[in-house]
Design a protein around this motif. Structure first.
Motif, PDB file in Angstrom:
ATOM      1  N   SER A 142       0.833  -1.199   0.000  1.00  0.00           N
ATOM      2  CA  SER A 142       0.000   0.000   0.000  1.00  0.00           C
ATOM      3  C   SER A 142       0.872   1.255   0.000  1.00  0.00           C
ATOM      4  O   SER A 142       0.624   2.200  -0.750  1.00  0.00           O
ATOM      5  CB  SER A 142      -0.925  -0.011   1.217  1.00  0.00           C
ATOM      6  N   CYS A 143       1.900   1.254   0.811  1.00  0.00           N
ATOM      7  CA  CYS A 143       2.841   2.372   0.875  1.00  0.00           C
ATOM      8  C   CYS A 143       3.528   2.572  -0.483  1.00  0.00           C
ATOM      9  O   CYS A 143       3.662   3.695  -0.968  1.00  0.00           O
ATOM     10  CB  CYS A 143       3.871   2.110   1.970  1.00  0.00           C
ATOM     11  N   ALA A 144       3.928   1.478  -1.100  1.00  0.00           N
ATOM     12  CA  ALA A 144       4.607   1.549  -2.403  1.00  0.00           C
ATOM     13  C   ALA A 144       3.671   2.104  -3.474  1.00  0.00           C
ATOM     14  O   ALA A 144       4.083   2.941  -4.295  1.00  0.00           O
ATOM     15  CB  ALA A 144       5.118   0.175  -2.797  1.00  0.00           C
ATOM     16  N   THR A 145       2.419   1.665  -3.486  1.00  0.00           N
ATOM     17  CA  THR A 145       1.478   2.194  -4.490  1.00  0.00           C
ATOM     18  C   THR A 145       1.244   3.682  -4.266  1.00  0.00           C
ATOM     19  O   THR A 145       1.118   4.449  -5.228  1.00  0.00           O
ATOM     20  CB  THR A 145       0.132   1.427  -4.500  1.00  0.00           C
ATOM     21  N   GLU A 146       1.232   4.106  -3.006  1.00  0.00           N
ATOM     22  CA  GLU A 146       1.084   5.527  -2.690  1.00  0.00           C
ATOM     23  C   GLU A 146       2.260   6.329  -3.252  1.00  0.00           C
ATOM     24  O   GLU A 146       2.075   7.405  -3.829  1.00  0.00           O
ATOM     25  CB  GLU A 146       0.994   5.703  -1.170  1.00  0.00           C
ATOM     26  N   VAL A 160       3.087 -10.667  -6.381  1.00  0.00           N
ATOM     27  CA  VAL A 160       3.773 -11.186  -5.202  1.00  0.00           C
ATOM     28  C   VAL A 160       3.885 -12.700  -5.335  1.00  0.00           C
ATOM     29  O   VAL A 160       3.019 -13.351  -5.926  1.00  0.00           O
ATOM     30  CB  VAL A 160       3.061 -10.816  -3.885  1.00  0.00           C
ATOM     31  N   ILE A 161       4.931 -13.251  -4.798  1.00  0.00           N
ATOM     32  CA  ILE A 161       5.124 -14.699  -4.858  1.00  0.00           C
ATOM     33  C   ILE A 161       4.249 -15.380  -3.809  1.00  0.00           C
ATOM     34  O   ILE A 161       3.561 -16.349  -4.099  1.00  0.00           O
ATOM     35  CB  ILE A 161       6.608 -15.056  -4.674  1.00  0.00           C
ATOM     36  N   ILE A 162       4.258 -14.845  -2.590  1.00  0.00           N
ATOM     37  CA  ILE A 162       3.522 -15.449  -1.480  1.00  0.00           C
ATOM     38  C   ILE A 162       2.483 -14.464  -0.963  1.00  0.00           C
ATOM     39  O   ILE A 162       2.786 -13.283  -0.772  1.00  0.00           O
ATOM     40  CB  ILE A 162       4.484 -15.805  -0.323  1.00  0.00           C
ATOM     41  N   GLU A 163       1.284 -14.973  -0.715  1.00  0.00           N
ATOM     42  CA  GLU A 163       0.253 -14.175  -0.054  1.00  0.00           C
ATOM     43  C   GLU A 163      -0.237 -14.932   1.175  1.00  0.00           C
ATOM     44  O   GLU A 163      -0.415 -16.148   1.132  1.00  0.00           O
ATOM     45  CB  GLU A 163      -0.928 -13.906  -0.991  1.00  0.00           C
ATOM     46  N   LEU A 164      -0.445 -14.190   2.248  1.00  0.00           N
ATOM     47  CA  LEU A 164      -1.018 -14.738   3.474  1.00  0.00           C
ATOM     48  C   LEU A 164      -2.434 -14.185   3.597  1.00  0.00           C
ATOM     49  O   LEU A 164      -2.661 -13.152   4.234  1.00  0.00           O
ATOM     50  CB  LEU A 164      -0.162 -14.342   4.689  1.00  0.00           C
ATOM     51  N   PRO A 165      -3.428 -14.835   2.958  1.00  0.00           N
ATOM     52  CA  PRO A 165      -4.789 -14.284   2.878  1.00  0.00           C
ATOM     53  C   PRO A 165      -5.443 -14.028   4.227  1.00  0.00           C
ATOM     54  O   PRO A 165      -6.261 -13.112   4.343  1.00  0.00           O
ATOM     55  CB  PRO A 165      -5.574 -15.339   2.103  1.00  0.00           C
ATOM     56  N   LYS A 166      -5.105 -14.788   5.257  1.00  0.00           N
ATOM     57  CA  LYS A 166      -5.725 -14.605   6.574  1.00  0.00           C
ATOM     58  C   LYS A 166      -5.411 -13.240   7.181  1.00  0.00           C
ATOM     59  O   LYS A 166      -6.114 -12.779   8.069  1.00  0.00           O
ATOM     60  CB  LYS A 166      -5.286 -15.711   7.534  1.00  0.00           C
ATOM     61  N   LEU A 167      -4.351 -12.587   6.687  1.00  0.00           N
ATOM     62  CA  LEU A 167      -3.976 -11.273   7.212  1.00  0.00           C
ATOM     63  C   LEU A 167      -4.679 -10.130   6.468  1.00  0.00           C
ATOM     64  O   LEU A 167      -4.467  -8.959   6.798  1.00  0.00           O
ATOM     65  CB  LEU A 167      -2.455 -11.099   7.180  1.00  0.00           C
ATOM     66  N   ASN A 168      -5.471 -10.459   5.445  1.00  0.00           N
ATOM     67  CA  ASN A 168      -6.315  -9.483   4.738  1.00  0.00           C
ATOM     68  C   ASN A 168      -5.566  -8.306   4.119  1.00  0.00           C
ATOM     69  O   ASN A 168      -6.107  -7.195   4.052  1.00  0.00           O
ATOM     70  CB  ASN A 168      -7.411  -8.956   5.671  1.00  0.00           C
ATOM     71  N   GLY A 169      -4.339  -8.519   3.666  1.00  0.00           N
ATOM     72  CA  GLY A 169      -3.560  -7.444   3.056  1.00  0.00           C
ATOM     73  C   GLY A 169      -4.176  -6.853   1.809  1.00  0.00           C
ATOM     74  O   GLY A 169      -3.972  -5.677   1.510  1.00  0.00           O
ATOM     75  N   ARG A 170      -4.955  -7.631   1.082  1.00  0.00           N
ATOM     76  CA  ARG A 170      -5.595  -7.144  -0.149  1.00  0.00           C
ATOM     77  C   ARG A 170      -6.502  -5.946   0.111  1.00  0.00           C
ATOM     78  O   ARG A 170      -6.690  -5.113  -0.776  1.00  0.00           O
ATOM     79  CB  ARG A 170      -6.431  -8.251  -0.787  1.00  0.00           C
ATOM     80  N   LYS A 171      -7.054  -5.870   1.308  1.00  0.00           N
ATOM     81  CA  LYS A 171      -7.998  -4.786   1.620  1.00  0.00           C
ATOM     82  C   LYS A 171      -7.356  -3.406   1.513  1.00  0.00           C
ATOM     83  O   LYS A 171      -8.041  -2.428   1.264  1.00  0.00           O
ATOM     84  CB  LYS A 171      -8.581  -4.972   3.020  1.00  0.00           C
ATOM     85  N   LEU A 172      -6.043  -3.332   1.717  1.00  0.00           N
ATOM     86  CA  LEU A 172      -5.357  -2.039   1.663  1.00  0.00           C
ATOM     87  C   LEU A 172      -4.922  -1.650   0.253  1.00  0.00           C
ATOM     88  O   LEU A 172      -4.505  -0.519   0.035  1.00  0.00           O
ATOM     89  CB  LEU A 172      -4.108  -2.066   2.558  1.00  0.00           C
ATOM     90  N   ILE A 173      -4.983  -2.576  -0.687  1.00  0.00           N
ATOM     91  CA  ILE A 173      -4.450  -2.341  -2.022  1.00  0.00           C
ATOM     92  C   ILE A 173      -5.596  -2.112  -3.000  1.00  0.00           C
ATOM     93  O   ILE A 173      -6.474  -2.958  -3.153  1.00  0.00           O
ATOM     94  CB  ILE A 173      -3.625  -3.555  -2.531  1.00  0.00           C
ATOM     95  N   ASN A 174      -5.565  -0.970  -3.662  1.00  0.00           N
ATOM     96  CA  ASN A 174      -6.520  -0.717  -4.738  1.00  0.00           C
ATOM     97  C   ASN A 174      -5.860  -1.171  -6.032  1.00  0.00           C
ATOM     98  O   ASN A 174      -4.835  -0.637  -6.419  1.00  0.00           O
ATOM     99  CB  ASN A 174      -6.865   0.775  -4.834  1.00  0.00           C
ATOM    100  N   GLY A 175      -6.432  -2.170  -6.667  1.00  0.00           N
ATOM    101  CA  GLY A 175      -5.873  -2.595  -7.942  1.00  0.00           C
ATOM    102  C   GLY A 175      -5.711  -4.086  -8.054  1.00  0.00           C
ATOM    103  O   GLY A 175      -6.137  -4.862  -7.196  1.00  0.00           O
ATOM    104  N   ASN A 176      -5.078  -4.465  -9.126  1.00  0.00           N
ATOM    105  CA  ASN A 176      -4.891  -5.848  -9.526  1.00  0.00           C
ATOM    106  C   ASN A 176      -3.736  -6.483  -8.743  1.00  0.00           C
ATOM    107  O   ASN A 176      -2.602  -6.045  -8.854  1.00  0.00           O
ATOM    108  CB  ASN A 176      -4.601  -5.874 -11.034  1.00  0.00           C
ATOM    109  N   ILE A 177      -4.041  -7.507  -7.948  1.00  0.00           N
ATOM    110  CA  ILE A 177      -3.015  -8.227  -7.197  1.00  0.00           C
ATOM    111  C   ILE A 177      -2.917  -9.642  -7.738  1.00  0.00           C
ATOM    112  O   ILE A 177      -3.916 -10.361  -7.787  1.00  0.00           O
ATOM    113  CB  ILE A 177      -3.346  -8.278  -5.689  1.00  0.00           C
ATOM    114  N   LEU A 178      -1.717 -10.025  -8.134  1.00  0.00           N
ATOM    115  CA  LEU A 178      -1.450 -11.369  -8.609  1.00  0.00           C
ATOM    116  C   LEU A 178      -0.540 -12.051  -7.598  1.00  0.00           C
ATOM    117  O   LEU A 178       0.612 -11.651  -7.435  1.00  0.00           O
ATOM    118  CB  LEU A 178      -0.765 -11.344  -9.979  1.00  0.00           C
ATOM    119  N   SER A 179      -1.063 -13.027  -6.896  1.00  0.00           N
ATOM    120  CA  SER A 179      -0.223 -13.782  -5.971  1.00  0.00           C
ATOM    121  C   SER A 179      -0.096 -15.205  -6.506  1.00  0.00           C
ATOM    122  O   SER A 179      -1.065 -15.784  -6.983  1.00  0.00           O
ATOM    123  CB  SER A 179      -0.808 -13.777  -4.556  1.00  0.00           C
TER     124      SER A 179
END
Length: 183
Positions: A142-146, A160-179
């Motif tokens: 999120s900081c990087a996109t800002e 991203v190579i690895i995503e930890l979905p239980k931590l809900n990181g996608r919620k902070l990112i506006n846009g296309n995320i490929l994990s």
């Protein structure tokens, strides 16, 4: 991310089996997923490189440059840049880049940090592929996109190579995320 190709999905399964985990690192209660264990095995690292390249081929509109994050993102962003002849732009921790920079701060699961991007490293309207090894709480991406937005770039995808979905990181990112891999 599931690919159309069974072969690519089989490659992802191989990669996933070689990613090591370390409990209670860097703090108690955190399970750290370590991509370095893949890089220590050249045959597995090559498989990862091939999957990254395939993923980028499927990004539309295609990016004009690759930006990756200090420090593990630097292991993958340049590979992609060279393969597609895209410029490579680093986002670094505060105080590590010379010249005029823009700065943004973020919170992560075990503290606070700041990232910087050199002014002029991305042209106004340039399409950016943002690359990192891990999406956890989403603070870093999120900081990087800002930062990219601040200097006029347009993030077309976060890879991203690895995503930890239980931590809900996608919620902070506006846009296309490929994990590629989820734990």
């Amino acid at each position: 991310m599931k690919f159309q190709s069974k072969e690519t999905n089989a490659k992802l399964d191989i990669i996933k089996k070689h990613i090591a985990s370390f409990p209670d690192f860097p703090e108690k209660g955190i399970l750290f997923w370590d991509i370095f264990s893949v890089l220590q095995k050249p045959k597995i690292f090559k498989i990862l490189k091939d999957v990254l390249i395939e993923a980028v081929k499927n990004i539309h509109p295609p990016p004009d440059c690759v930006v990756s994050l200090d420090s593990r993102g630097f292991l993958f962003g340049p590979l992609i840049s060279l393969e597609f002849d895209f410029p490579f732009v680093p986002i670094r921790k505060k105080g590590k880049l010379p010249g005029e920079v823009v700065t943004s701060t973020y919170s992560k699961e075990y503290g606070e940090d700041a990232l910087e991007l050199q002014v002029g490293s991305i042209k106004q309207g340039q399409r950016v592929l943002l690359v990192d090894d891990l999406l956890a709480t989403g603070g870093t991406l999120s900081c990087a996109t800002e930062l990219i937005d601040k200097i006029g770039g347009e993030v077309v995808a976060c890879l991203v190579i690895i995503e930890l979905p239980k931590l809900n990181g996608r919620k902070l990112i506006n846009g296309n995320i490929l994990s590629l891999i989820e734990f």
